[in-house]
Design a protein around this motif. Structure first.
Motif, short mmCIF file in Angstrom:
data_model
loop_
_atom_site.label_atom_id
_atom_site.label_comp_id
_atom_site.label_asym_id
_atom_site.label_seq_id
_atom_site.Cartn_x
_atom_site.Cartn_y
_atom_site.Cartn_z
N LYS A 1 0.83 -1.21 0.00
CA LYS A 1 0.00 0.00 0.00
C LYS A 1 0.87 1.26 0.00
O LYS A 1 0.65 2.19 -0.77
N VAL A 2 1.85 1.27 0.90
CA VAL A 2 2.70 2.45 1.04
C VAL A 2 3.49 2.71 -0.25
O VAL A 2 3.61 3.85 -0.70
N HIS A 3 3.98 1.64 -0.84
CA HIS A 3 4.73 1.80 -2.08
C HIS A 3 3.83 2.33 -3.20
O HIS A 3 4.23 3.18 -4.00
N ARG A 4 2.60 1.86 -3.24
CA ARG A 4 1.65 2.34 -4.26
C ARG A 4 1.37 3.84 -4.08
O ARG A 4 1.41 4.62 -5.02
N ILE A 5 1.12 4.23 -2.82
CA ILE A 5 0.84 5.66 -2.55
C ILE A 5 2.07 6.49 -2.90
O ILE A 5 1.96 7.57 -3.48
N PHE A 6 3.23 5.96 -2.54
CA PHE A 6 4.50 6.67 -2.80
C PHE A 6 4.63 7.01 -4.29
O PHE A 6 5.02 8.11 -4.66
N LYS A 7 4.28 6.05 -5.14
CA LYS A 7 4.44 6.28 -6.58
C LYS A 7 3.41 7.28 -7.12
O LYS A 7 3.64 7.92 -8.14
N GLU A 8 2.29 7.41 -6.42
CA GLU A 8 1.26 8.36 -6.85
C GLU A 8 1.44 9.72 -6.19
O GLU A 8 0.67 10.64 -6.45
N PHE A 9 2.42 9.83 -5.30
CA PHE A 9 2.56 11.01 -4.46
C PHE A 9 3.25 12.17 -5.18
O PHE A 9 3.36 13.27 -4.66
N GLY A 10 3.70 11.93 -6.37
CA GLY A 10 4.38 12.99 -7.12
C GLY A 10 5.88 12.95 -6.91
O GLY A 10 6.38 12.22 -6.06
N PRO A 11 6.60 13.74 -7.70
CA PRO A 11 8.06 13.69 -7.65
C PRO A 11 8.63 14.47 -6.46
O PRO A 11 7.91 15.18 -5.77
N SER A 12 9.94 14.31 -6.27
CA SER A 12 10.64 15.09 -5.25
C SER A 12 10.61 16.56 -5.60
O SER A 12 10.50 16.94 -6.77
#
Lengths: 106, 637
Positions: B204-215
């Motif tokens: 779940k966390v990895h999925r959200i991380f990828k949708e969270f936008g770039p640095s």
């Protein structure tokens, strides 16, 4: 890194087999071994998480320390292991393993 | 031609029963779809949907027809991102946010692109966080973010806004080697057992991380090379390769890709020589590279790269770099002629040698890069021969003697050195060779988490000295050659300040299983290993001489041997003729064998006998005494 050992053992230098038995019995409580710290009067065996066992009553001045260090794949210099050291402990890594098929002849 | 994207229905790049949170999807830090490229030879969507799906389902071998797509063995870019390794290890790292300093070592040194870093300004962070609808997921994700001084407190003092920093484990790519835990000096990572609940949270966390936008690039300093992997465009090596857990080569390839991607995005190419690297990066149908990649034979990669370079130049693509990669078997041995030819051509091709000192792919045979004494499948340690009897060949010195060639030796443990070598090689208008020490865990006999530790030790013990030879630096070898990055550059060996002991090649050998048969029950090294140590010292002294560190009038090969202590034969006759100034029988001297100065007296001059305060005596020749004085090992007290 853990401050307290997961397990301790009071070693009698004339009963080293008990040390090996302790390390063998408790080994599965640690993960991949990472290093040892040897004090003048004790030995600590650490895993990659910083959890450790402590064997009390044996230290780097003792002859028997070499055998114990070998048992946990420690890379150390036997010629200087007993030398005095200004720091509180000596630290060695324990990453040595057997190579794959080391005795296979092509 | 239609390419798979994250939004495409029924795509391998979307969530499915086996991958419920779509962790195996394109894009490393942020979601990405396939580029709309036109490939006349391969239908990429068909490849993903039919061929990869068949391999995932286990029906490929018998179910796929030998049509043009399959039989030509072409693989689209980045398909390894669809590969799932979550079943291979029983444990996975846990991130302890409070302890993290944002050093980026774990992100940089993971061989599998399984730890990803991101920094986001706190205002944008809260805004993006608010978009996560499920409150439990939102709080789960919030707990993954740290506030290290580097990104948070420091910038907050300067600009009023700090950057929140997180590292996320990609559960589908982690192989559980624990390299990240080992390189973390801050106790911010620890290995924990995988459970269904934990894996679901990580997915779940990895999925959200990828949708969270770039640095947020405000928090990424271009001067801090280790921050490079915070940018999506540096993730040219997406993970999912079939390399062993903890493979040192994987990290070297990732870092090479990052350094090149940082400047050239994905507008460059790779020619790979057959070896382990080609096996695990082209295990059909999985390809971890996002740049064009090709493999021909073991022996011809540099020649192949020359042809590609000329073709690209012909098309006006002179600015696009070409990396030619191969192991020591390909570059030191089988493809050596081709490599030499390429270096002599002056063509703008960059070579990365993954130097494991052994043919890793075929099971560990000796190469000319193998260290003397090493136990390999073709130099087995036995009664007559103690492993490899020959000395190691030095590809760097050989490459330096080619016309106008940039040469470097480096390791991934020396992150700044490695990146600097990559950048300089890319900037050099001509051929470049970067030889990188990498571990091969099963063949070296070291644990999966030891890649960085062993690479560091290889440099510390002169087994594999760091060097940079840059023809742009001057007209002479000493101007061009730098040994910066090695410890104690002016000394024979480095003394570890933690232990006060000299660290030499024997110490390197003690730490690896490939040399274990050279030590007797008391831990004494074999004679061959002492010779190997002398070989490493001579190599080091040759480099010192070339770099202008030694007095060139002194003979380089006759270095003082490491403190050979012998009983003195006689007191001699007291003559002092031919001795360096000030030295005479009775002179008070001091000697440093690597563990600090020991006082003593020059007891005799024929032979030279130094009687030391620790009751030891050293008997040496006058030549060696002069050398020792020049090296600062012996001096008047």
């Amino acid at each position: 890194m853990a401050r307290e050992p997961l397990a301790t053992f009071d070693c009698h230098l004339d009963k080293l087999d008990e040390v090996f038995e302790f390390l063998k019995r408790t080994r599965n409580e640690l993960r991949t071994l990472r290093m040892v710290r040897v004090w003048t009067d004790r030995l600590q065996v650490f895993d990659i998480n910083g959890d450790f066992f402590e064997v009390r009553g044996i230290g780097y001045p003792d002859d028997a320390i070499k055998t114990v260090l070998d048992a946990v794949h420690t890379a150390f210099k036997p010629e200087s292991i007993h030398n005095a050291f200004r720091g509180p402990y000596k630290e060695f890594k324990t990453g040595k393993r057997r190579p794959w098929a080391e005795d296979r002849v092509m | 031609m239609n390419m798979a994207t994250v939004s495409e229905e029924n795509s391998m790049n979307t969530a499915n029963e086996r991958d419920p949170y779509n962790n195996n999807s394109y894009g490393t830090l942020v979601d990405d779809g396939y580029k709309k490229v036109s490939l006349p030879v391969l239908d990429v969507t068909d490849f993903n949907e039919r061929i990869i799906r068949a391999y995932e389902a286990g029906t490929a071998e018998k179910g796929l027809p030998a049509d043009l797509s399959v039989s030509r063995s072409l693989i689209p870019a980045g398909t390894a991102t669809l590969r799932d390794f979550s079943y291979v290890a029983p444990e996975i790292p846990e991130f302890i946010t409070d302890n993290c300093t944002g050093c980026m070592d774990c992100v940089t040194l993971c061989p599998d692109t399984a730890i990803l870093g991101k920094v986001v300004g706190e205002e944008a962070f809260e805004q993006r966080l608010a978009k996560i609808e499920n409150e439990a997921d939102r709080e789960l994700f919030r707990r993954q973010w740290a506030e290290p001084n580097k990104y948070y407190q420091g910038p907050k003092k300067k600009t009023g806004e700090g950057g929140k920093f997180s590292i996320i484990i990609d559960p589908s790519k982690c192989k559980g080697c624990a390299e990240c835990v080992t390189v973390c000096d801050d106790d911010a990572l620890r290995m924990i057992p995988k459970t269904d609940e934990l894996m679901t949270d990580l997915q779940k966390v990895h999925r959200i991380f990828k949708e969270f936008g770039p640095s947020d690039e405000r928090y990424i300093s271009d001067r801090l090379l280790i921050d490079m992997m915070l940018k999506e465009k540096t993730h040219i090596y997406v993970g999912g390769a079939g390399s062993c857990a903890g493979c040192g080569e994987g990290t070297a390839l990732r870092m090479m890709c990052s350094a090149t991607g940082a400047k050239y995005d994905n507008d460059w190419g790779i020619i790979a020589a057959t070896g382990c690297n080609t096996v695990y990066t082209s295990t059909y149908p999985y390809n971890p590279y996002l740049v064009p990649w090709s493999n021909s034979l073991f022996e011809n990669a540099p020649a192949y790269a020359m042809g590609l370079r000329m073709r690209w130049d012909q098309r006006g693509w002179g600015e696009k770099p070409i990396w030619c990669i191969g192991g020591d078997g390909a570059m030191f041995d089988i493809g050596f002629q081709s490599l030499s030819r390429m270096l002599a051509s002056g063509l703008n091709v960059k070579v990365l040698v993954l130097d494991t000192q052994v043919y890793s792919n075929t099971g560990g045979q000796a190469s000319t890069s193998t260290f003397m004494g090493q136990n390999t499948k073709m130099s087995v340690h036995g009664k007559k021969y103690g492993g490899k009897m020959e000395r190691r060949k030095e590809i760097a010195q050989i490459a330096m003697m080619h016309p106008r060639t940039y040469v470097a030796q480096t390791t991934c443990a020396h992150v700044n050195h490695f990146y600097r070598c990559m950048i300089e090689a890319l900037e050099f208008d001509g051929p470049a060779l970067v030889c990188c020490f990498t571990t091969c865990q099963p063949e070296h006999g070291v644990a999966d988490n030891m890649a960085t530790d062993q690479a560091q030790l290889a440099a510390d013990t002169r087994a594999f000295p760091l060097l940079v030879y840059d023809p742009r630096k001057g007209d002479t070898i000493r101007e061009r050659l730098s040994l910066q990055g090695n410890p104690a550059v002016n000394e024979d060996w480095w003394t570890n300040p933690k232990t006060g002991e000299v660290v030499d090649f024997i110490d390197f050998c003690r730490s690896e299983g490939r040399f274990s048969k050279h030590f007797d029950r008391d831990g004494n090294p074999s004679e061959l290993l002492l010779l190997a140590t002398q070989d490493r010292l001579e190599n080091w002294k040759q480099l010192q001489e070339l770099a202008g560190i030694l007095d060139k009038k002194k003979p380089a090969a006759k270095a003082p041997k490491p403190a050979a202590v012998k009983p003195a034969k006689s007191a001699g006759n007291g003559k002092s003729a031919g001795l360096p100034g000030g030295f005479a029988v009775g002179s008070k001297i001091k000697y440093d064998g690597g563990s600090g100065w020991v006082q003593g007296v020059l007891q005799s001059v024929d032979p030279i006998v130094l009687a030391l305060a620790d009751d030891s005596r050293i008997e040496i020749s006058q030549d060696i005494l002069r050398e020792a004085i020049a090296m600062g090992i012996v001096s008047l007290d």
